[in-house]
Enzyme design. Structure first.
Site, PDB file in Angstrom:
ATOM      1  N   THR A 153      -3.341  55.726   5.245  1.00  0.00           N
ATOM      2  CA  THR A 153      -2.025  55.412   4.691  1.00  0.00           C
ATOM      3  C   THR A 153      -1.852  56.198   3.393  1.00  0.00           C
ATOM      4  OG1 THR A 153      -2.170  53.209   5.657  1.00  0.00           O
ATOM      5  CG2 THR A 153      -0.571  53.485   3.890  1.00  0.00           C
ATOM      6  N   TYR A 162     -19.088  50.752   3.779  1.00  0.00           N
ATOM      7  CA  TYR A 162     -17.681  50.369   3.919  1.00  0.00           C
ATOM      8  C   TYR A 162     -17.433  49.826   5.326  1.00  0.00           C
ATOM      9  CZ  TYR A 162     -12.588  50.660   3.868  1.00  0.00           C
ATOM     10  OH  TYR A 162     -11.253  50.361   3.948  1.00  0.00           O
ATOM     11  N   ASP A 207      -6.863  41.021  -9.094  1.00  0.00           N
ATOM     12  CA  ASP A 207      -7.500  42.341  -9.042  1.00  0.00           C
ATOM     13  C   ASP A 207      -8.509  42.404 -10.186  1.00  0.00           C
ATOM     14  OD1 ASP A 207      -6.091  45.232  -7.727  1.00  0.00           O
ATOM     15  OD2 ASP A 207      -7.880  45.316  -8.991  1.00  0.00           O
ATOM     16  N   ASN A 208      -9.637  43.055  -9.960  1.00  0.00           N
ATOM     17  CA  ASN A 208     -10.583  43.230 -11.083  1.00  0.00           C
ATOM     18  C   ASN A 208     -10.347  44.574 -11.774  1.00  0.00           C
ATOM     19  OD1 ASN A 208     -11.688  45.087  -9.349  1.00  0.00           O
ATOM     20  ND2 ASN A 208     -13.790  44.316  -9.488  1.00  0.00           N
ATOM     21  N   PHE A 229      -3.163  50.337  -4.493  1.00  0.00           N
ATOM     22  CA  PHE A 229      -2.120  51.156  -3.877  1.00  0.00           C
ATOM     23  C   PHE A 229      -1.276  50.329  -2.899  1.00  0.00           C
ATOM     24  CE2 PHE A 229      -1.884  54.016   0.050  1.00  0.00           C
ATOM     25  CZ  PHE A 229      -0.553  54.373  -0.165  1.00  0.00           C
TER      26      PHE A 229
END
Ligand code: UDP
Length: 313
Positions: free
Chosen positions: A175, A145, A31-32, A11
């Site tokens: 966001t 996280y 990016d995976n 994003f």
């Protein structure tokens, strides 16, 4: 500049790619595609200054040629994702940060870590200033996280102090905007998609928790100002306009014109365990050091985001 963005198909990462390309830089998106989507960068295919490498940053990273900056955004930032993939979340924050810092050191590149307001946990200081050390439960479900990002910040500072890597740490607050996944479980896509489908908006518990929502273009502007500043301390980037989740639900109904009802639900899984009761950035440092503050109103940002989801629901 030649810039690597991990999480470049995500994003925020994909919006950063757009902005950096528009400013004339060369961009390598990595990016995976575990939570990022090729659709987010499909419009960049064939761009002469854009490259895409499908790679998992927890493994050794090889990038041919010089690099001026490494922006580490790869992560599983949605509660649904980090609850489903807790070990991968810890690995991308720990091993992924290690690999990307090692790459920045080897290339002599500037490094920017996308950290999070979650380093403050369920905060006992409000609004949150960068000097607050936070209130995180390391053994709770969110700990995977929060602690991965806290470790990432510590590792970034260790590379800065020990190896002299030129580092930046952005603490990103909630966001929103186009290219969020409709199924990522966060409140913005959930409410917008529910409103557009005429389904009840799922307000968890009594809706009294607070959040502050920053439109993605404002956030990208803040990230770039930080990258090109000399500030090596963490900097909060977010919108200080705080509201309850119930107020936010009404705002979504207003902007979508939906007649959906509001349903107070009490998740029985771990989704709301340790869910911060309040969150609002103190952006004094960003204002003073970067001359930055959000410009896009919630109404305008929501309108643009609703337009994006309208085409998908
Ligand atoms: N939330 C909610 N309904 C939803 C999704 C989320 O009430 O359908 C709440 C969630 O419990 C939290 C807030 O909205 O208090 C923001 O959640 P989100 O997952 O967007 O981000 P967080 O700030 O928790 O990382």
């Amino acid at each position: 500049m030649r810039i690597l963005i991990t999480g470049g198909a995500g994003f925020i990462g994909s919006h950063l790619c757009d902005r950096l390309l528009a400013e004339g830089h060369e961009v390598i998106a990595m990016d995976n595609l575990s939570t990022g989507s090729i659709e987010n960068i499909a419009h960049l295919a064939g761009h002469e200054r854009f490259h895409f490498i499908k790679h998992d940053v927890t493994n050794y990273i090889y990038v041919p040629g010089p690099l001026d900056a490494v922006l580490h955004l790869a992560s599983l930032p949605s509660p649904v994702d980090y609850l489903n993939y807790p070990i991968q979340t810890l690995k991308v924050g720990a091993l992924g940060t290690h690999k990307t810092l090692g790459l920045a050191l080897a290339k002599g590149a500037r490094y920017l870590l996308a950290s999070t307001s979650e380093v403050y946990g369920d905060p006992l200081v409000h609004p949150q200033h960068e000097d607050y050390w936070g209130n995180v439960n390391p053994v709770g479900p969110r700990g995977v996280y929060d602690e991965s990002k806290r470790f990432a910040e510590a590792l970034t500072m260790a590379y800065h102090r020990y190896h002299g890597v030129d580092t930046r740490i952005a603490r990103i607050f909630n966001t929103y905007g186009p290219r969020m996944r409709s199924d990522d479980g966060r409140v913005v896509p959930n409410f917008i998609c529910q409103a557009l489908r005429g389904e009840p908006l799922t307000v968890y518990d009594d809706g009294s928790r607070t959040r502050s929502f920053c439109y993605v273009d404002d956030l990208v502007e803040g990230l770039l100002r930080l990258l090109f500043s000399d500030e090596t301390r963490p900097v909060n980037l977010g919108n200080p306009q705080e509201m309850t989740i119930l107020e936010f639900a009404h705002k979504v109904l207003e902007v979508t014109g939906s007649s959906s009802s509001i349903a107070f639900v009490h998740p029985t899984d771990e989704r709301t365990k340790d869910d911060p009761k309040v969150r609002c950035p103190d952006i004094t440092r960003a204002r003073e050091v970067l001359g930055w503050e959000p410009k896009v109103s919630l109404e305008e940002g929501l309108r643009r985001t609703v337009e994006y989801f309208r085409g998908r629901v």
